[in-house]
Motif scaffolding. Structure first.
Motif, PDB file in Angstrom:
ATOM      1  N   LYS A 110      43.235  49.734  43.733  1.00 50.16           N
ATOM      2  CA  LYS A 110      42.387  48.987  43.944  1.00 50.16           C
ATOM      3  C   LYS A 110      41.993  48.206  42.513  1.00 50.16           C
ATOM      4  O   LYS A 110      41.865  46.867  42.632  1.00 50.16           O
ATOM      5  CB  LYS A 110      41.115  49.750  44.291  1.00 50.16           C
ATOM      6  CG  LYS A 110      41.155  50.303  45.698  1.00 50.16           C
ATOM      7  CD  LYS A 110      39.750  51.176  46.254  1.00 50.16           C
ATOM      8  CE  LYS A 110      39.785  51.330  47.571  1.00 50.16           C
ATOM      9  NZ  LYS A 110      40.055  50.366  48.405  1.00 50.16           N
ATOM     10  N   ALA A 111      42.133  48.761  41.495  1.00 52.73           N
ATOM     11  CA  ALA A 111      41.557  48.082  40.438  1.00 52.73           C
ATOM     12  C   ALA A 111      42.751  47.149  39.995  1.00 52.73           C
ATOM     13  O   ALA A 111      42.501  45.943  39.714  1.00 52.73           O
ATOM     14  CB  ALA A 111      41.712  49.208  39.100  1.00 52.73           C
ATOM     15  N   ALA A 112      44.278  47.472  40.178  1.00 49.84           N
ATOM     16  CA  ALA A 112      45.436  46.387  39.922  1.00 49.84           C
ATOM     17  C   ALA A 112      44.941  45.183  41.065  1.00 49.84           C
ATOM     18  O   ALA A 112      45.116  44.077  40.271  1.00 49.84           O
ATOM     19  CB  ALA A 112      46.526  47.184  40.075  1.00 49.84           C
ATOM     20  N   VAL A 113      44.896  45.428  42.038  1.00 57.10           N
ATOM     21  CA  VAL A 113      44.673  44.230  43.151  1.00 57.10           C
ATOM     22  C   VAL A 113      43.435  43.390  42.652  1.00 57.10           C
ATOM     23  O   VAL A 113      43.702  42.129  42.498  1.00 57.10           O
ATOM     24  CB  VAL A 113      44.635  44.516  44.407  1.00 57.10           C
ATOM     25  CG1 VAL A 113      44.331  43.473  45.288  1.00 57.10           C
ATOM     26  CG2 VAL A 113      45.889  45.212  44.880  1.00 57.10           C
ATOM     27  N   LEU A 114      42.207  44.103  42.324  1.00 57.28           N
ATOM     28  CA  LEU A 114      41.064  43.522  41.952  1.00 57.28           C
ATOM     29  C   LEU A 114      41.077  42.670  40.786  1.00 57.28           C
ATOM     30  O   LEU A 114      40.633  41.410  40.499  1.00 57.28           O
ATOM     31  CB  LEU A 114      39.925  44.279  42.031  1.00 57.28           C
ATOM     32  CG  LEU A 114      38.513  43.929  41.684  1.00 57.28           C
ATOM     33  CD1 LEU A 114      38.070  43.040  42.316  1.00 57.28           C
ATOM     34  CD2 LEU A 114      37.518  45.060  41.127  1.00 57.28           C
ATOM     35  N   CYS A 115      41.690  43.181  39.754  1.00 54.76           N
ATOM     36  CA  CYS A 115      42.096  42.498  38.475  1.00 54.76           C
ATOM     37  C   CYS A 115      42.829  41.154  38.664  1.00 54.76           C
ATOM     38  O   CYS A 115      42.937  39.965  37.992  1.00 54.76           O
ATOM     39  CB  CYS A 115      42.706  43.581  37.580  1.00 54.76           C
ATOM     40  SG  CYS A 115      41.489  44.613  36.697  1.00 54.76           S
ATOM     41  N   ALA A 116      43.831  41.402  39.295  1.00 52.88           N
ATOM     42  CA  ALA A 116      44.820  40.076  39.702  1.00 52.88           C
ATOM     43  C   ALA A 116      44.033  39.060  40.390  1.00 52.88           C
ATOM     44  O   ALA A 116      43.999  37.837  39.748  1.00 52.88           O
ATOM     45  CB  ALA A 116      46.059  40.466  40.703  1.00 52.88           C
ATOM     46  N   LEU A 117      43.407  39.536  41.303  1.00 50.91           N
ATOM     47  CA  LEU A 117      42.717  38.330  42.028  1.00 50.91           C
ATOM     48  C   LEU A 117      41.359  37.632  41.157  1.00 50.91           C
ATOM     49  O   LEU A 117      41.375  36.424  41.156  1.00 50.91           O
ATOM     50  CB  LEU A 117      41.896  39.175  43.115  1.00 50.91           C
ATOM     51  CG  LEU A 117      42.993  39.243  44.335  1.00 50.91           C
ATOM     52  CD1 LEU A 117      42.068  39.896  45.613  1.00 50.91           C
ATOM     53  CD2 LEU A 117      43.274  37.994  45.060  1.00 50.91           C
ATOM     54  N   THR A 118      40.599  38.639  40.392  1.00 51.83           N
ATOM     55  CA  THR A 118      39.558  38.168  39.576  1.00 51.83           C
ATOM     56  C   THR A 118      40.173  37.254  38.464  1.00 51.83           C
ATOM     57  O   THR A 118      39.799  36.203  38.158  1.00 51.83           O
ATOM     58  CB  THR A 118      38.688  39.354  39.101  1.00 51.83           C
ATOM     59  OG1 THR A 118      38.429  40.121  39.992  1.00 51.83           O
ATOM     60  CG2 THR A 118      37.806  38.660  38.002  1.00 51.83           C
ATOM     61  N   ALA A 119      41.306  37.640  37.861  1.00 52.48           N
ATOM     62  CA  ALA A 119      41.775  36.791  36.644  1.00 52.48           C
ATOM     63  C   ALA A 119      42.338  35.630  37.237  1.00 52.48           C
ATOM     64  O   ALA A 119      42.114  34.693  36.338  1.00 52.48           O
ATOM     65  CB  ALA A 119      42.983  37.730  36.142  1.00 52.48           C
ATOM     66  N   THR A 120      42.909  35.607  38.395  1.00 55.54           N
ATOM     67  CA  THR A 120      43.480  34.327  38.983  1.00 55.54           C
ATOM     68  C   THR A 120      42.230  33.298  39.135  1.00 55.54           C
ATOM     69  O   THR A 120      42.317  32.075  38.569  1.00 55.54           O
ATOM     70  CB  THR A 120      44.141  34.472  40.092  1.00 55.54           C
ATOM     71  OG1 THR A 120      45.347  35.349  40.015  1.00 55.54           O
ATOM     72  CG2 THR A 120      44.580  33.162  40.864  1.00 55.54           C
ATOM     73  N   ALA A 121      41.380  33.827  39.899  1.00 50.58           N
ATOM     74  CA  ALA A 121      40.118  32.741  40.225  1.00 50.58           C
ATOM     75  C   ALA A 121      39.365  32.508  39.075  1.00 50.58           C
ATOM     76  O   ALA A 121      38.916  31.544  38.825  1.00 50.58           O
ATOM     77  CB  ALA A 121      39.221  33.679  41.017  1.00 50.58           C
ATOM     78  N   SER A 122      39.406  33.651  38.186  1.00 47.50           N
ATOM     79  CA  SER A 122      38.641  33.134  36.733  1.00 47.50           C
ATOM     80  C   SER A 122      39.245  31.940  36.031  1.00 47.50           C
ATOM     81  O   SER A 122      38.755  31.085  35.410  1.00 47.50           O
ATOM     82  CB  SER A 122      38.468  34.322  36.129  1.00 47.50           C
ATOM     83  OG  SER A 122      37.667  35.420  36.710  1.00 47.50           O
ATOM     84  N   THR A 123      40.853  32.232  36.008  1.00 48.39           N
ATOM     85  CA  THR A 123      41.310  31.190  35.086  1.00 48.39           C
ATOM     86  C   THR A 123      41.045  29.562  35.819  1.00 48.39           C
ATOM     87  O   THR A 123      40.883  28.780  34.927  1.00 48.39           O
ATOM     88  CB  THR A 123      42.782  31.443  35.324  1.00 48.39           C
ATOM     89  OG1 THR A 123      43.071  32.937  34.735  1.00 48.39           O
ATOM     90  CG2 THR A 123      43.779  30.370  34.437  1.00 48.39           C
ATOM     91  N   VAL A 124      41.066  29.700  37.048  1.00 53.12           N
ATOM     92  CA  VAL A 124      40.949  28.438  37.913  1.00 53.12           C
ATOM     93  C   VAL A 124      39.506  27.902  37.626  1.00 53.12           C
ATOM     94  O   VAL A 124      39.134  26.645  37.143  1.00 53.12           O
ATOM     95  CB  VAL A 124      41.092  28.490  39.385  1.00 53.12           C
ATOM     96  CG1 VAL A 124      40.554  27.227  40.037  1.00 53.12           C
ATOM     97  CG2 VAL A 124      42.426  28.900  39.723  1.00 53.12           C
ATOM     98  N   GLY A 125      38.535  28.783  37.550  1.00 54.75           N
ATOM     99  CA  GLY A 125      37.124  28.420  37.187  1.00 54.75           C
ATOM    100  C   GLY A 125      36.820  28.147  35.780  1.00 54.75           C
ATOM    101  O   GLY A 125      36.221  26.948  35.512  1.00 54.75           O
ATOM    102  N   VAL A 126      37.481  28.881  35.092  1.00 53.54           N
ATOM    103  CA  VAL A 126      37.363  28.463  33.360  1.00 53.54           C
ATOM    104  C   VAL A 126      38.108  27.040  33.033  1.00 53.54           C
ATOM    105  O   VAL A 126      37.506  26.350  32.319  1.00 53.54           O
ATOM    106  CB  VAL A 126      37.903  29.499  32.516  1.00 53.54           C
ATOM    107  CG1 VAL A 126      38.202  29.071  31.016  1.00 53.54           C
ATOM    108  CG2 VAL A 126      37.122  30.778  32.555  1.00 53.54           C
ATOM    109  N   LEU A 127      39.133  26.877  33.426  1.00 58.56           N
ATOM    110  CA  LEU A 127      39.919  25.721  33.447  1.00 58.56           C
ATOM    111  C   LEU A 127      39.263  24.668  33.828  1.00 58.56           C
ATOM    112  O   LEU A 127      38.943  23.247  33.497  1.00 58.56           O
ATOM    113  CB  LEU A 127      41.328  25.540  33.809  1.00 58.56           C
ATOM    114  CG  LEU A 127      42.521  26.605  33.065  1.00 58.56           C
ATOM    115  CD1 LEU A 127      43.721  26.679  33.861  1.00 58.56           C
ATOM    116  CD2 LEU A 127      42.300  26.255  31.542  1.00 58.56           C
TER     117      LEU A 127
END
Length: 262
Positions: A110-127
């Motif tokens: 669960k942590a691996a999948v959650l981190c992947a999704l959060t990091a991807t969306a966060s990257t889009v939001g930050v950029l």
């Protein structure tokens, strides 16, 4: 099947669960939208009256552009909590534990999948936030943030890491508390109420120590690109504090997941 095979199977199972929930995509979209829109609104509030000579304005425009993370982290917390508590709410956790008896493997997946999704969306939001900030600031003659600069790149990557660690704190809290409302309220209080309470302390030394210990205040120090000596804690030291909260939450959740019945 080998341990690695079982691990990959657990990750695939958790990915299937999360991607088939409409709430997952709505919350990820909310993370991006809140981060970009709130950041753009904060950046747009910087006017010529605040800095008569924009080129000489001593404003941390990078941190200002990333202000929306304060709102975006709320969506991250809800998503992280639902990743675990949703199964307790529906009772499907029993099926999950029957299919995969090694409980810590479930938590890790669960942590691996959650981190992947959060990091991807966060990257889009930050950029998106930095792009919006660049366009708005350039139009008014202010120095615009660019990823070609080391401090800006550190702030951007650090913000993605901040949101990912926030997700792990939410997951750990949900694993320990099981109930969605209790876990969400507890984590949001930790991120939003703790810094406010720290600011109410009368003793300056206690106030400074509390700001260093508050996960949001400490973690978001990573966004600062100027006047680092005025921060209550250094950028990477602040991320280390946040990582400590994430480890504590996951360890607590993992221990309780192993010793309690479903």
């Amino acid at each position: 099947m080998t341990g690695a095979g079982r691990g990959l199977g657990a990750v695939r199972a958790e990915w299937t669960k999360l991607r088939t929930l409409h709430s997952t995509w709505w919350l990820l979209l909310a993370l991006i939208a809140l981060t970009v829109l709130a950041g753009a609104a904060s950046t747009a509030s910087l006017t010529a009256s605040d800095c008569p000579v924009p080129a000489d304005c001593h404003e941390d425009t990078v941190k200002l552009s990333l202000t929306g993370v304060w709102l975006g982290q709320g969506a991250v917390v809800v998503l992280a909590v639902l990743t675990m508590s949703g199964e307790y709410g529906t009772g499907t956790i029993r099926t999950t534990l029957t299919t995969e008896p090694l409980r810590l493997r479930i938590l890790a997946a669960k942590a691996a999948v959650l981190c992947a999704l959060t990091a991807t969306a966060s990257t889009v939001g930050v950029l998106g936030s930095l792009l919006a900030g660049r366009l708005l600031l350039s139009a008014d003659g202010f120095a615009a943030p660019t990823l070609a600069e080391g401090p800006t790149l550190r702030a951007a990557a650090g913000t993605v890491l901040y949101l990912t660690l926030t997700a792990l704190i939410g997951l750990g809290a949900a694993t320990a508390l099981r109930d969605t409302a209790t876990a969400v309220t507890s984590v949001l209080a930790l991120f939003y109420a703790f810094p406010l309470l720290a600011g109410l302390l009368a003793d300056p030394d206690w106030q400074e120590n509390a700001r260093r210990a508050a996960p949001a205040t400490a973690g978001l120090a990573i966004q600062a690109t100027i006047d680092l000596d005025r921060l209550p804690i250094g950028p990477w030291a602040g991320i280390a504090v946040l990582a400590g909260y994430a480890v504590a939450a996951l360890v607590t959740g993992g221990v309780l997941l192993r010793v309690r019945d479903a």
